[in-house]
Write an enzyme that holds these catalytic residues in place. Structure first.
Site, PDB file in Angstrom:
ATOM      1  N   ASP A  99      -8.675  -9.215  -0.105  1.00 56.13           N
ATOM      2  CA  ASP A  99      -8.389  -7.845  -0.554  1.00 56.13           C
ATOM      3  C   ASP A  99      -8.063  -7.932  -2.040  1.00 56.13           C
ATOM      4  OD1 ASP A  99      -7.641  -5.245  -0.931  1.00 56.13           O
ATOM      5  OD2 ASP A  99      -5.904  -5.289   0.404  1.00 56.13           O
TER       6      ASP A  99
ATOM      7  N   GLN B 279       0.836  -1.189   0.000  1.00 49.25           N
ATOM      8  CA  GLN B 279       0.000   0.000   0.000  1.00 49.25           C
ATOM      9  C   GLN B 279       0.879   1.249   0.000  1.00 49.25           C
ATOM     10  OE1 GLN B 279      -3.188   0.291  -0.320  1.00 49.25           O
ATOM     11  NE2 GLN B 279      -3.978  -1.761   0.083  1.00 49.25           N
TER      12      GLN B 279
ATOM     13  N   CYS C 268     -10.936  -2.078  -2.992  1.00 48.10           N
ATOM     14  CA  CYS C 268     -10.327  -0.843  -3.487  1.00 48.10           C
ATOM     15  C   CYS C 268     -11.031  -0.336  -4.739  1.00 48.10           C
ATOM     16  CB  CYS C 268      -8.849  -1.054  -3.772  1.00 48.10           C
ATOM     17  SG  CYS C 268      -8.491  -2.297  -5.031  1.00 48.10           S
TER      18      CYS C 268
ATOM     19  N   GLU D 296      -1.932 -16.472  -2.836  1.00 47.30           N
ATOM     20  CA  GLU D 296      -1.630 -15.363  -3.735  1.00 47.30           C
ATOM     21  C   GLU D 296      -1.222 -15.937  -5.084  1.00 47.30           C
ATOM     22  OE1 GLU D 296      -0.835 -12.132  -5.749  1.00 47.30           O
ATOM     23  OE2 GLU D 296      -1.623 -11.935  -3.705  1.00 47.30           O
TER      24      GLU D 296
END
Length: 579
Positions: A480, A383, A523, A433
């Site tokens: 996320d 981030q 986001c 991931e």
């Protein structure tokens, strides 16, 4: 008078000049401030997003406005009574009221609308106080709370960035009310009208200047290269020295790099001819030290092509590393056409300068996020606003039961999962991931945790459709995802509809997911609208939603939403949810 022990947790925005916790403290009580003694319980450096706990003993049980430190108290203040019980804890959110003169430390600001209230006579009140302006309820004390009276003399904060480059570069689209972008108000309306969420949707915004600790600056132009951001709607680069949202270390390093590029005659990349040497420069700031990891994105296929100019550039920058605050220098090869800044290939990255080149960790940035040491490689996602991200993690943690089994999808280097592993003492953690390059950062960070915790965590690099079975038996799913939102196969699983391969029916899926909690960090607001509505329509219960302004100056909102899976006996008739 009864003495009171007070624990204060301070979150500050450090610009590189303040290193230690505090040297003064006082408690403002009615009618005048009382001096107190203090000692540091944890003498940590007060860095951006880090906490130093102070123990303050008051001469008076009546507690007033705040505890003064060398830094400004911005976020969280906790009071704890003499009995030491957890039940005595409560939270007061403070923000300095700009232009309020000497009385600025005597105001508390509503987290919902930023209206300032004067902190008056101390009383034993309910722990919840309601704002007279927006009706948001918030906690503002502990065993001894405050009587809040609205004041007309305390002005609202202007929330303006006032950047000289506004309107020229594409970095910021808002220059005022940056703490409440239009999308934040849209989130509040959507949660209330479409999702039937009845509680206030709070919008959290941290520092509005100096928050960006990662920046990718383009290099374009001939014969004199220009480093900066693209002008809105064009591929013309606009220089942005002294950018107000950049961490100061980025501005310092960028100025030195820009001068060296010109001095050495390095050519900028041309998107039409695909020629030129330097495409981008990435800067990543380590908050604790203020040092920068600089990565040069070079238009080349092999490192031999970088040797002549790249080595000279790296050597000259390294010779000025103290002035430029450089921690490490990397080169990344990207000769692919298109707009992608970084190429997804770990063999295209090479650290050529660091204090200890033989130690891979020396080329990474080390951050302490929610008390967890986290290593970021320059090729892993991180981030840009770590302060705001950390504040969101603190809020999120309370929705994860202790000793629960957690699976995290789209985990990156596992910052969220590892912070929960330690703060919530998880029974197990599995981070997944698709990008295998994130694995290095995950295991480097995991190695810094106690051995007992290390044994409970693992990382799996795989696409979404290959890890859905991992949800069996887990208590909490954290995701996320990219701006596009949920992967279709995951959404099919979540809403209990047969996936494209027809592996199972909806009824059995809902039964197998009984008790599952979903924590969704979005986001992309449009994707959140779509995903949240689909979940609510099939019975998922929205327990909490709030917004974070991760990019002050942009019309962007980061959404934190907590859903609980429907039980088999829930009525899934869609009643009460907008279609």
């Amino acid at each position: 008078m009864m003495a009171m022990e007070m624990f204060v947790s301070v979150v500050t925005h450090r610009q590189g000049q303040l290193r230690h916790a505090c040297d003064t403290a006082r408690i403002c009580s009615s009618p005048r401030p009382a001096r107190v003694d203090y000692c540091c319980n944890r003498h940590d450096d007060v860095m951006t997003g880090r906490r130093s706990h102070l123990v303050v003993r008051s001469v008076d049980a009546r507690v007033g406005a705040d505890v003064k430190t060398r830094n400004t108290i911005r976020e969280v203040v906790e009071w704890k009574g003499e009995n030491g019980g957890d039940g005595a804890r409560a939270v007061l959110r403070l923000k300095a009221v700009e232009n309020a003169g000497e009385d600025s430390d005597k105001y508390v600001v509503c987290p919902g609308c930023a209206v300032a209230y004067f902190v008056g006579r101390a009383q034993v009140l309910s722990s919840q106080v309601q704002c007279a302006n927006c009706a948001v309820s918030f906690v503002c004390g502990a065993t001894h709370l405050f009587e809040l009276a609205p004041t007309e003399t305390a002005p609202r904060q202007p929330h303006e960035i006032a950047c000289e480059h506004f309107g020229a570069c594409s970095g910021c689209t808002l220059n005022e009310r940056v703490n409440m972008p239009p999308l934040a108000e849209e989130l509040q309306s959507y949660a209330k009208d479409a999702l039937r969420y009845t509680s206030p949707v709070l919008i959290h915004c941290g520092e509005e200047r100096g928050w960006r600790t990662q920046a990718k600056l383009a290099v374009r132009g001939s014969p004199n290269p220009v480093m900066g951001l693209f002008k809105q709607g064009t591929h013309q680069v606009v220089p942005i020295p002294n950018c107000q949202v950049h961490h100061p270390s980025i501005n310092v390093a960028a100025e030195i790099v820009n001068a060296l590029v010109s001095q050495l005659g390095i050519t900028a990349y041309n998107e039409i001819s695909l020629r030129g040497q330097l495409r981008y420069v990435q800067y990543q700031v380590e908050r604790a030290s203020g040092e920068v990891v600089v990565s040069f994105v070079w238009n080349a296929d092999q490192f031999l092509d970088v040797a002549k100019f790249g080595s000279r550039l790296a050597n000259m920058l390294w010779n000025q590393r103290n002035e430029a605050k450089v921690k490490a220098i990397w080169f990344h090869l990207n000769d692919l056409p298109g707009n992608a800044i970084l190429a997804p290939n770990p063999r295209k990255w090479k650290c050529i300068k660091s204090v200890k080149l033989d130690n891979p960790l020396a080329g990474m940035t080390l951050e302490t996020i929610f008390n967890v040491p986290v290593y970021f490689t320059p090729y892993s996602f991180r981030q840009a606003n770590l302060d705001a991200f950390e504040a969101m993690l603190v809020r999120m943690a309370k929705f994860v039961p202790k000793r629960s089994k957690v699976v995290e999808f789209c985990a990156g280097v596992g910052v969220i999962g590892l912070s929960l592993l330690q703060s919530r003492d998880l029974s197990s953690l599995l981070c997944t991931e698709i990008n295998r390059m994130a694995e290095d950062g995950f295991y480097a960070s995991l190695a810094k945790l106690p051995r007992d915790l290390q044994s409970r965590a693992q990382f799996k690099a795989a696409p979404m459709n290959a890890v859905l079975h991992l949800l069996d038996g887990c208590d909490v799913l954290v995701i996320d995802p990219p701006r596009s939102g949920f992967d279709k196969t995951l959404m099919d699983h979540m809403i209990g509809i047969s996936s494209s391969n027809g592996a199972s029916n909806a009824r059995s899926r809902r039964r197998s997911d009984k008790g599952l909690r979903l924590i969704y960090i979005s986001c992309g607001f449009k994707a959140f609208q779509r995903d949240a509505l689909q979940l609510c329509r099939v019975g998922w219960k929205l327990r909490h939603v709030d917004g974070s302004v991760f990019f002050p100056g942009s019309n962007h909102i980061e959404t934190l939403a907590v859903f609980d899976a429907p039980s088999p006996d829930d009525n899934l008739s869609r009643a009460g949810v907008a279609r």
